[in-house]
Design a protein around this motif. Sequence first.
Motif, PDB file in Angstrom:
ATOM      1  N   THR A  42       0.824  -1.210   0.000  1.00 42.03           N
ATOM      2  CA  THR A  42       0.000   0.000   0.000  1.00 42.03           C
ATOM      3  C   THR A  42       0.860   1.263   0.000  1.00 42.03           C
ATOM      4  OG1 THR A  42      -1.767  -1.135   1.202  1.00 42.03           O
ATOM      5  CG2 THR A  42      -1.781   1.265   1.232  1.00 42.03           C
ATOM      6  N   SER A  43       1.860   1.311   0.865  1.00 48.81           N
ATOM      7  CA  SER A  43       2.670   2.529   0.979  1.00 48.81           C
ATOM      8  C   SER A  43       3.463   2.798  -0.299  1.00 48.81           C
ATOM      9  CB  SER A  43       3.608   2.434   2.190  1.00 48.81           C
ATOM     10  OG  SER A  43       4.490   1.328   2.074  1.00 48.81           O
ATOM     11  N   PHE A  44       4.088   1.763  -0.861  1.00 45.24           N
ATOM     12  CA  PHE A  44       4.850   1.954  -2.098  1.00 45.24           C
ATOM     13  C   PHE A  44       3.910   2.282  -3.264  1.00 45.24           C
ATOM     14  CE2 PHE A  44       8.317   0.405   0.290  1.00 45.24           C
ATOM     15  CZ  PHE A  44       9.489   0.575  -0.439  1.00 45.24           C
ATOM     16  N   GLY A  45       2.748   1.617  -3.301  1.00 44.00           N
ATOM     17  CA  GLY A  45       1.791   1.883  -4.371  1.00 44.00           C
ATOM     18  C   GLY A  45       1.236   3.288  -4.299  1.00 44.00           C
ATOM     19  N   ASP A  46       0.902   3.761  -3.097  1.00 43.12           N
ATOM     20  CA  ASP A  46       0.377   5.113  -2.940  1.00 43.12           C
ATOM     21  C   ASP A  46       1.403   6.161  -3.351  1.00 43.12           C
ATOM     22  OD1 ASP A  46      -2.009   4.128  -2.043  1.00 43.12           O
ATOM     23  OD2 ASP A  46      -1.634   4.542   0.087  1.00 43.12           O
ATOM     24  N   GLN A  47       2.683   5.838  -3.196  1.00 41.97           N
ATOM     25  CA  GLN A  47       3.741   6.768  -3.597  1.00 41.97           C
ATOM     26  C   GLN A  47       4.114   6.636  -5.074  1.00 41.97           C
ATOM     27  OE1 GLN A  47       7.174   6.936  -0.736  1.00 41.97           O
ATOM     28  NE2 GLN A  47       5.977   5.402   0.376  1.00 41.97           N
ATOM     29  N   GLY A  48       3.496   5.662  -5.758  1.00 41.74           N
ATOM     30  CA  GLY A  48       3.840   5.436  -7.159  1.00 41.74           C
ATOM     31  C   GLY A  48       5.187   4.774  -7.337  1.00 41.74           C
ATOM     32  N   LYS A  49       5.625   4.040  -6.318  1.00 39.39           N
ATOM     33  CA  LYS A  49       6.949   3.419  -6.354  1.00 39.39           C
ATOM     34  C   LYS A  49       6.884   1.906  -6.177  1.00 39.39           C
ATOM     35  CE  LYS A  49       9.195   7.556  -4.477  1.00 39.39           C
ATOM     36  NZ  LYS A  49      10.040   8.089  -3.387  1.00 39.39           N
ATOM     37  N   LEU A  50       5.785   1.303  -6.594  1.00 42.32           N
ATOM     38  CA  LEU A  50       5.613  -0.122  -6.361  1.00 42.32           C
ATOM     39  C   LEU A  50       6.703  -0.950  -7.035  1.00 42.32           C
ATOM     40  CD1 LEU A  50       3.637  -2.032  -4.890  1.00 42.32           C
ATOM     41  CD2 LEU A  50       2.480  -2.365  -7.081  1.00 42.32           C
TER      42      LEU A  50
END
Length: 279
Positions: free
Chosen positions: A249-257
């Motif tokens: 979730t955190s990486f995805g929300d930052q666009g860094k998945l």
Amino acid sequence: MTKKESMCDSCPSKTENCEETCEQKSMIKVRDDVKSVIAVMSGKGGVGKSTVSALLASAMAKKGHKVGILDADITGPSIPRLLGLKGGNITTGKGGIIPPQTAMGIKVMSLNLFFEREDEAVIWRGPMLAGAVKQFWEDVDWGGLDYLFVDLPPGTGDVPLTVLQTLPLDGVVVVFSPQDLAIMIVKKAVRMAHTLNVPIIGMVENMAYLECPECGKVIYPYGKPKGEQVSAETGIPVLATLAIQSSYTSFGDQGKLEMLETPELEQLAGRLENSDALH
């Protein structure tokens, strides 16, 4: 059997004399610049299909492959947000629409990339949705890919039907979660692929468990993983079992998945590399 022959075999209108009039063959462009095409599908929404698509593509890119993602979830696209791509700057060249690239070089085509506002609603009926998917295959300058992952919308409607019937798929990866409802519906997706003679490479059980950050105890918020049961009932192997992780979730929300290290998906990427069905 070639991909084109497989598409003909799956055509419900097949007759002995349909060679010249077959819409399925004439409506889709044959491409030599995309080596392997893999669809990622699910029976229902909310099982993390787009996250798995993005992580699997990232794992392939980290192995040195040229990778693209065709976001076929036209009305509910999430791939651009997960990979940090903004809309409104699409350009075209001699080879067609130029797909934006992520920091790792993953090429992405999604309808959301045509809008400056990512919450713009797409209120289209089935034929327009299917037409957009075909355009993303035919009119995008993918520029030589080793793997193109097609992130499908959930269910067995128009867009999954278009992709499974017309795109030259090497196979499908099916994503599900442990709930009985999700398992019941994922079997519909499996039956759809079987009906259309599209090979299923394997399944991914997502959100299977949770590790307590304090004590390390394994918790099963949706019940015990059911991968073995589903595999036994469908005859399809479970290739990866993924935990619920806040980092997704955190990486995805930052666009860094794509920057997230995921050993389970890297192992799955290795299996795809060595799959006879893809070579």
